[in-house]
Enzyme design. Structure first.
Site, PDB file in Angstrom:
ATOM      1  N   LEU A  99      85.973  48.276  23.895  1.00 45.16           N
ATOM      2  CA  LEU A  99      86.643  48.807  22.713  1.00 45.16           C
ATOM      3  C   LEU A  99      86.824  50.318  22.819  1.00 45.16           C
ATOM      4  O   LEU A  99      87.920  50.835  22.680  1.00 45.16           O
ATOM      5  CB  LEU A  99      85.859  48.445  21.454  1.00 45.16           C
ATOM      6  CG  LEU A  99      86.384  49.004  20.123  1.00 45.16           C
ATOM      7  CD1 LEU A  99      87.800  48.499  19.835  1.00 45.16           C
ATOM      8  CD2 LEU A  99      85.436  48.636  18.971  1.00 45.16           C
ATOM      9  N   GLU A 128      87.172  54.254  24.042  1.00 43.05           N
ATOM     10  CA  GLU A 128      87.944  54.962  25.059  1.00 43.05           C
ATOM     11  C   GLU A 128      87.511  56.423  25.067  1.00 43.05           C
ATOM     12  O   GLU A 128      86.817  56.880  24.149  1.00 43.05           O
ATOM     13  CB  GLU A 128      89.440  54.832  24.764  1.00 43.05           C
ATOM     14  CG  GLU A 128      89.944  53.396  24.803  1.00 43.05           C
ATOM     15  CD  GLU A 128      91.448  53.273  24.599  1.00 43.05           C
ATOM     16  OE1 GLU A 128      92.115  54.315  24.406  1.00 43.05           O
ATOM     17  OE2 GLU A 128      91.949  52.135  24.631  1.00 43.05           O
ATOM     18  N   PRO A 129      87.901  57.182  26.092  1.00 40.61           N
ATOM     19  CA  PRO A 129      87.500  58.593  26.140  1.00 40.61           C
ATOM     20  C   PRO A 129      87.895  59.387  24.903  1.00 40.61           C
ATOM     21  O   PRO A 129      87.211  60.333  24.515  1.00 40.61           O
ATOM     22  CB  PRO A 129      88.218  59.111  27.393  1.00 40.61           C
ATOM     23  CG  PRO A 129      88.351  57.916  28.275  1.00 40.61           C
ATOM     24  CD  PRO A 129      88.596  56.777  27.330  1.00 40.61           C
ATOM     25  N   GLY A 152      86.227  56.855  19.944  1.00 45.85           N
ATOM     26  CA  GLY A 152      84.910  56.236  19.866  1.00 45.85           C
ATOM     27  C   GLY A 152      84.707  55.678  18.473  1.00 45.85           C
ATOM     28  O   GLY A 152      85.013  54.520  18.190  1.00 45.85           O
ATOM     29  N   GLY A 171      49.916  62.430  23.257  1.00 46.15           N
ATOM     30  CA  GLY A 171      49.812  63.823  23.671  1.00 46.15           C
ATOM     31  C   GLY A 171      50.468  64.046  25.020  1.00 46.15           C
ATOM     32  O   GLY A 171      51.558  63.554  25.289  1.00 46.15           O
ATOM     33  N   GLY A 172      49.778  64.771  25.898  1.00 47.85           N
ATOM     34  CA  GLY A 172      50.325  65.036  27.221  1.00 47.85           C
ATOM     35  C   GLY A 172      50.615  63.761  27.996  1.00 47.85           C
ATOM     36  O   GLY A 172      51.596  63.694  28.752  1.00 47.85           O
ATOM     37  N   GLU A 190      77.397  50.638  19.287  1.00 47.40           N
ATOM     38  CA  GLU A 190      77.844  49.670  18.262  1.00 47.40           C
ATOM     39  C   GLU A 190      78.140  50.364  16.928  1.00 47.40           C
ATOM     40  O   GLU A 190      77.902  49.823  15.854  1.00 47.40           O
ATOM     41  CB  GLU A 190      76.794  48.565  18.047  1.00 47.40           C
ATOM     42  CG  GLU A 190      76.332  47.863  19.301  1.00 47.40           C
ATOM     43  CD  GLU A 190      77.350  46.892  19.861  1.00 47.40           C
ATOM     44  OE1 GLU A 190      78.538  47.042  19.560  1.00 47.40           O
ATOM     45  OE2 GLU A 190      76.952  46.002  20.611  1.00 47.40           O
TER      46      GLU A 190
END
Length: 384
Positions: A128, A130-131, A134, A343-344, A367
């Site tokens: 659906l 395209e560049p 959207g 955390g880390g 979507e």
């Protein structure tokens, strides 16, 4: 693979979920890190789950489907996504790709193509975006010109952000057949080997690296006119209808990832010791986990409520938008908090929460962006 207790309607559905959890535990979890690290598309995994019947669940048995209600199918997606996000997403996209033929195809088209689509051996893609279009999907420019004898369409244009682009066996192409805005869009079903259809190199994504996403290039692609699904000009209606169901799939995928992140954070918090006690026993952290658990449970109930409406034949467009919006925002929040709990350790690739964090982001985009979902909901409120 999660520890969620399921409320399932039948013993068959219960057995199905157990099968999915076995596949997740034995086949998906052991492989996901390797495929994600390499960015390799796991086609053999899709063949395996397809043969197990997991790529055809909500479709009729007469065409090779599983005839499962959407409430059950979505919980399968949740379990798959918890184990391997790209597999859950891929199953959702394939189901979306079968929808135009199943729902809008003629009897002859369903009999011809649906059994192959649902066999487990094929994989579909839905084209659906395209560049340059959207969220404004009705502005698509890919053009299909009918030949003088009405036998074929000549298709030229570019489709963008296509999941399974370059690895799919069939493509649903939303194309412009007239210059009348959304009323000039039609749906064509094209095989992967269609002359003039090719794929650009895969996108280099932040997450879902084992899910191939690519542009589909259409350079005078020749598609038989008998492969038009529905009437000319009905394509945008087909696209929006398909997206209602597809948004529920994305919601379920988001809940699966959020549930996995929650369980990982809880397990870590029970083991990690600081200041002479488990960190889960510190109120500040336990409250964070409590909020995470509540949000995940609420998101699950929201997508199930929308799915029950779909199963009952009731309108569910707004409910699907709500479920997609809430579940994907929840997924982003929960995975962010899971990284914080670890955390880390949550920031390094030795633990999967950093992968879930990266995967969560795109679910707020695909979507229909979450801003579009808010637009759908807001317009509904304005009308009622």
């Amino acid at each position: 693979m999660t520890t969620v207790e399921r409320d399932l309607p039948t013993d068959e559905a219960h057995d199905l979920l157990e099968l999915v959890r076995d596949i997740a535990r034995q086949r998906l979890v052991p492989q996901v890190d390797d495929y994600e690290d390499k960015g390799t598309f796991p086609r053999e995994v899709f063949t395996e789950i397809g043969r197990a019947g997991l790529l055809s669940l909500p479709y009729p048995e007469e065409f090779g489907g599983g005839a499962q209600p959407y409430t059950v199918y979505l919980q399968v997606l949740e379990e798959l996504s918890a184990a391997w996000g790209a597999v859950g997403l891929g199953a959702s996209v394939h189901t979306l790709s079968c929808y135009p033929v199943a729902q809008f195809g003629s009897d002859a088209q369903r009999e011809r193509w649906l059994p192959g689509m649902l066999s487990g051996e094929q994989l579909g893609a839905y084209c659906l975006s395209e560049p340059t279009s959207g969220s404004d999907a009705a502005a698509l420019r890919t053009r299909a010109v009918l030949s003088a004898d009405g036998a074929t369409y000549d298709v030229t244009g570019t489709k963008a952000w296509i999941t399974h682009g370059g690895v799919a066996d069939f493509y649903n192409l939303m194309v412009r057949t007239a210059d009348t805005g959304p009323h000039g869009i039609s749906c064509l079903l094209a095989d992967a080997d269609t002359p003039g259809l090719s794929a650009a190199p895969p996108e280099r994504k932040m997450g879902y690296r084992s899910s191939q996403t690519a542009q589909i290039l259409l350079d005078g692609a020749t598609v038989d006119s008998g492969r038009r699904i529905g009437e000319e000009g009905q394509g945008f209606t087909i696209a929006l209808s398909a997206l209602d169901s597809g948004r529920l799939g994305i919601a379920a995928c988001a809940v699966g990832i959020a549930q996995a992140a929650l369980e990982s954070a809880v397990a870590y918090a029970k083991e990690r010791q600081q200041f002479g006690q488990r960190i889960i026993d510190f109120q500040g952290l336990s409250f964070m986990l409590a909020d995470m658990a509540t949000q995940v449970a609420a998101a699950r109930e929201l997508y199930l409520a929308a799915a029950r409406r779909r199963d009952a034949g009731q309108s569910f467009s707004v409910q699907a938008a709500m479920a997609k919006l809430f579940a994907t925002d929840t997924c982003m929040k929960v995975t962010t908090d899971a990284v914080q709990v670890l955390g880390g350790a949550g920031y390094v690739r030795d633990f999967p929460v950093e992968r879930w964090f990266r995967e969560a982001k795109v679910l707020q985009i695909v979507e229909g962006t979450n801003q579009v979902q808010r637009l759908v909901i807001g317009r509904h409120l304005a009308k009622h």
